[in-house]
Design a protein around this motif. Structure first.
Motif, PDB file in Angstrom:
ATOM      1  N   THR A 424      29.149  -5.449  32.051  1.00  0.00           N
ATOM      2  CA  THR A 424      28.983  -5.951  33.405  1.00  0.00           C
ATOM      3  C   THR A 424      30.411  -5.753  34.211  1.00  0.00           C
ATOM      4  O   THR A 424      30.276  -5.617  35.385  1.00  0.00           O
ATOM      5  N   ASP A 425      31.408  -5.761  33.699  1.00  0.00           N
ATOM      6  CA  ASP A 425      32.547  -5.666  34.341  1.00  0.00           C
ATOM      7  C   ASP A 425      33.734  -5.156  33.295  1.00  0.00           C
ATOM      8  O   ASP A 425      33.361  -4.743  32.211  1.00  0.00           O
ATOM      9  N   LEU A 426      34.877  -4.794  33.708  1.00  0.00           N
ATOM     10  CA  LEU A 426      35.858  -4.298  32.747  1.00  0.00           C
ATOM     11  C   LEU A 426      36.211  -5.332  31.572  1.00  0.00           C
ATOM     12  O   LEU A 426      36.443  -4.827  30.398  1.00  0.00           O
ATOM     13  N   ASP A 427      36.221  -6.732  31.901  1.00  0.00           N
ATOM     14  CA  ASP A 427      36.701  -7.579  30.925  1.00  0.00           C
ATOM     15  C   ASP A 427      35.377  -7.537  29.765  1.00  0.00           C
ATOM     16  O   ASP A 427      35.581  -7.544  28.679  1.00  0.00           O
ATOM     17  N   ASP A 428      34.253  -7.491  30.200  1.00  0.00           N
ATOM     18  CA  ASP A 428      32.906  -7.513  29.438  1.00  0.00           C
ATOM     19  C   ASP A 428      33.180  -6.232  28.618  1.00  0.00           C
ATOM     20  O   ASP A 428      32.649  -6.062  27.333  1.00  0.00           O
ATOM     21  N   MET A 429      33.657  -4.946  29.226  1.00  0.00           N
ATOM     22  CA  MET A 429      33.753  -3.668  28.412  1.00  0.00           C
ATOM     23  C   MET A 429      34.684  -4.005  27.432  1.00  0.00           C
ATOM     24  O   MET A 429      34.056  -3.617  26.106  1.00  0.00           O
ATOM     25  N   VAL A 430      35.681  -4.324  27.231  1.00  0.00           N
ATOM     26  CA  VAL A 430      36.652  -4.558  26.691  1.00  0.00           C
ATOM     27  C   VAL A 430      36.374  -5.756  25.454  1.00  0.00           C
ATOM     28  O   VAL A 430      36.357  -5.402  24.103  1.00  0.00           O
ATOM     29  N   ASN A 431      35.777  -6.853  25.780  1.00  0.00           N
ATOM     30  CA  ASN A 431      35.265  -7.802  24.862  1.00  0.00           C
ATOM     31  C   ASN A 431      34.312  -7.681  23.901  1.00  0.00           C
ATOM     32  O   ASN A 431      34.325  -7.533  22.824  1.00  0.00           O
ATOM     33  N   ARG A 432      33.291  -6.444  24.763  1.00  0.00           N
ATOM     34  CA  ARG A 432      32.063  -6.094  23.648  1.00  0.00           C
ATOM     35  C   ARG A 432      32.606  -5.001  22.857  1.00  0.00           C
ATOM     36  O   ARG A 432      32.347  -5.235  21.738  1.00  0.00           O
ATOM     37  N   ALA A 433      33.632  -4.173  23.108  1.00  0.00           N
ATOM     38  CA  ALA A 433      34.072  -3.179  22.407  1.00  0.00           C
ATOM     39  C   ALA A 433      34.804  -4.119  21.042  1.00  0.00           C
ATOM     40  O   ALA A 433      34.689  -3.659  20.046  1.00  0.00           O
ATOM     41  N   CYS A 434      35.656  -4.993  21.416  1.00  0.00           N
ATOM     42  CA  CYS A 434      36.439  -5.620  20.371  1.00  0.00           C
ATOM     43  C   CYS A 434      35.418  -6.182  19.510  1.00  0.00           C
ATOM     44  O   CYS A 434      35.623  -6.249  18.115  1.00  0.00           O
ATOM     45  N   ARG A 435      34.632  -6.918  19.697  1.00  0.00           N
ATOM     46  CA  ARG A 435      33.717  -7.672  19.353  1.00  0.00           C
ATOM     47  C   ARG A 435      32.662  -6.744  18.219  1.00  0.00           C
ATOM     48  O   ARG A 435      32.582  -6.983  17.052  1.00  0.00           O
ATOM     49  N   ILE A 436      32.218  -5.719  18.893  1.00  0.00           N
ATOM     50  CA  ILE A 436      31.392  -4.645  17.896  1.00  0.00           C
ATOM     51  C   ILE A 436      32.586  -3.998  16.851  1.00  0.00           C
ATOM     52  O   ILE A 436      31.796  -3.991  15.780  1.00  0.00           O
ATOM     53  N   VAL A 437      33.561  -3.670  17.292  1.00  0.00           N
ATOM     54  CA  VAL A 437      34.615  -3.207  15.928  1.00  0.00           C
ATOM     55  C   VAL A 437      34.629  -4.065  15.022  1.00  0.00           C
ATOM     56  O   VAL A 437      34.670  -3.845  13.686  1.00  0.00           O
ATOM     57  N   SER A 438      34.914  -5.591  15.364  1.00  0.00           N
ATOM     58  CA  SER A 438      35.095  -6.467  14.273  1.00  0.00           C
ATOM     59  C   SER A 438      33.727  -6.643  13.578  1.00  0.00           C
ATOM     60  O   SER A 438      33.699  -6.741  12.381  1.00  0.00           O
ATOM     61  N   THR A 439      32.424  -6.691  14.112  1.00  0.00           N
ATOM     62  CA  THR A 439      31.400  -7.177  13.559  1.00  0.00           C
ATOM     63  C   THR A 439      30.730  -5.908  12.587  1.00  0.00           C
ATOM     64  O   THR A 439      30.357  -5.948  11.512  1.00  0.00           O
ATOM     65  N   GLU A 440      31.160  -4.703  13.204  1.00  0.00           N
ATOM     66  CA  GLU A 440      31.021  -3.598  12.400  1.00  0.00           C
ATOM     67  C   GLU A 440      31.596  -3.144  11.212  1.00  0.00           C
ATOM     68  O   GLU A 440      31.552  -2.195  10.315  1.00  0.00           O
ATOM     69  N   GLY A 441      32.865  -3.936  10.951  1.00  0.00           N
ATOM     70  CA  GLY A 441      33.665  -3.829   9.945  1.00  0.00           C
ATOM     71  C   GLY A 441      34.664  -2.855  10.225  1.00  0.00           C
ATOM     72  O   GLY A 441      35.465  -2.458   8.942  1.00  0.00           O
TER      73      GLY A 441
END
Length: 479
Positions: A424-441
């Motif tokens: 939705t915005d730049l913060d969400d872009m970065v947060n989403r990327a970090c979260r997925i990298v973490s949850t995907e291992g």
């Protein structure tokens, strides 16, 4: 489900691997996408296989690609009065348009396009090259040949024409019907086109498909090699179909052609699949030959996007073992200390585009700073393809809001595809990327990643931004 390798595995489905449980076993063993061979699969079977693949996809939570392989023109001689005949080297043998059973002097050839196109001096290879004929005289209705090698011919054997450019396209009436059925499902990601001769062969399929599937050109004829740059430009991917290529060209030339085609696709940023007889002995044996292991390893060292299993997984006795063996070979090659240097030596300069410049920069930054992953937002798939072209050694996570894009990218080297909503915005872009990298291992708190995206967000083809971020203790950005 995380793969510990970059190269992808394309497994053909068939009688040995048609049920849902076996499809899941193949996926868990390492198959990233599945091939449905329309030469053997009816429309009903195709739809059933697609349904089962999608059930497995939903259960495993990972995008799975599906490739439908069109049969293409099958050129065959007619029948013989006694089923087969014995010939002598040096004798005359005629192929003609008379629809009557053949004998030791002639046979019916139900393909007027061949009778019209073959010229004196052209070779005709029958039954995968077991019988070699040389054209001596042609008149549009018959071809008088001399037997060069081989002595046996029988009913309905295939005809290969390495010296002849046929005036017909790559699509037959059967292919058109099959293509309509494939597109009607809305679930197939790639269509493979058999016996491509020239770039014009892609035009009709491109017009029918209208972007609904990716077009994979199977390179198996010398005429395609002569115009390969144009064919690559008009294709979305290539398959090095070494079976027919090895019939129509000298066998010893095929390994060099495989390398040339792999590197040409790498330069163009188009996926390339190496196929045919990769683990052929595993059709009936639980272990491959040493030569087959070397063959698969060579394709991986060359940087092929995917390697393919045909009868090994479709009708063989050990389909799961074949997939797991191929995955093990690929993983071991990618851990070899020479592998990064070989892959890097094959790279070519980026094109003068924003996506290429960003992808190159992301690659260099990620490896210089030893980042945990490169994360690329991609709607159409183009940014993912350009990131893979760089062949970075760090993982590449391709995030897309479009499931069809993620499925299509499942054939691409090194991409771990995840379907997620657009940021939705730049913060969400970065947060989403970090979260997925973490949850995907792929990363843990304290690791850094690099994110590429286009601003304004959600604009296809507008990749213009890099962002380095820390993964915080909550799995999101620590900045």
């Amino acid at each position: 489900m995380r793969r510990n390798r970059k190269v992808k595995i394309l497994a053909t489905l068939g009688p040995a691997s048609a049920d849902e449980q076996m499809i899941q076993k193949l996926h868990e063993a390492g198959a990233d996408l599945f091939r449905i061979n329309m030469s053997h699969a009816s429309h009903e079977v195709m739809r059933t296989l697609i349904e089962r693949i999608r059930v497995v996809e939903a259960r495993c939570g990972r995008p799975i690609g599906i490739l439908a392989d069109l049969q293409g023109p099958k050129l065959r001689v007619g029948k013989f009065a006694e089923g087969k005949v014995e010939l002598k080297i040096g004798q005359t043998f005629t192929l003609d348009n008379r629809d009557v059973p053949g004998d030791s002097r002639r046979v019916y050839l139900p393909h007027p396009e061949i009778l019209e196109a073959v010229k004196p001096g052209h070779r005709l290879l029958i039954d995968d090259g077991k019988l070699h004929l040389r054209a001596e005289k042609t008149d549009g209705k018959s071809i008088v040949t001399t037997v060069v090698s081989g002595t046996r011919i029988s009913d309905r054997k295939g005809v290969s024409l390495p010296d002849t450019l046929l005036g017909v396209g790559a699509l037959t009436d059967k292919d058109r019907v099959d293509l309509d059925a494939v597109l009607a499902t809305g679930e197939v990601d790639w269509v493979a086109l058999s016996f491509i001769q020239r770039p014009e062969d892609l035009a009709e399929v491109r017009k029918i498909a209208r972007g609904r599937v990716g077009l994979m050109s199977k390179i198996e004829k010398p005429q395609a090699i002569e115009r390969i740059d144009e064919i690559i430009e008009l294709s979305d991917a290539l398959m090095v179909a070494r079976g027919d290529l090895g019939v129509e060209m000298p066998l010893e030339s095929v390994p060099g052609l495989q390398k040339q085609l792999t590197r040409a696709c790498r330069r163009a940023g188009k996926p390339v699949v190496v196929a045919t007889q990769m683990l052929e002995s595993m059709i009936s044996s639980p272990v491959p030959t040493r030569a087959e292991v070397s063959d698969v390893a060579t394709a991986v060292f060359e940087g092929a996007d995917a390697v393919m299993l045909s009868a090994e997984s479709a009708s063989g006795e050990y389909p799961v073992e074949a997939v797991s063996t191929m995955a093990s070979i690929a993983s071991n090659v990618e851990r070899d200390p020479h592998y990064p240097g070989i892959i890097y030596a094959q790279r070519t300069p980026p094109e003068a585009t924003g996506a290429d410049a960003i992808s190159l920069a992301a690659h260099q930054i990620a490896e210089t700073l030893k980042l945990a992953a490169i994360v690329t937002y991609t709607s159409s798939g183009t940014t993912g393809l350009r990131a893979a072209r760089e062949r970075p050694q760090v993982p590449v996570i391709a995030l897309s809001p479009i499931v069809q894009t993620a499925r299509r990218l499942s054939v691409v080297w090194g991409l771990h595809c995840v379907v997620t909503e657009d940021a939705t915005d730049l913060d969400d872009m970065v947060n989403r990327a970090c979260r997925i990298v973490s949850t995907e291992g792929f990363g843990k708190p304290g690791d850094r990643i690099i994110v590429t995206a286009g601003v304004p967000l959600g604009t296809p083809g507008a990749t213009n931004m890099l962002r380095i971020a820390y993964i915080g203790s909550d799995g999101q950005s620590g900045i």
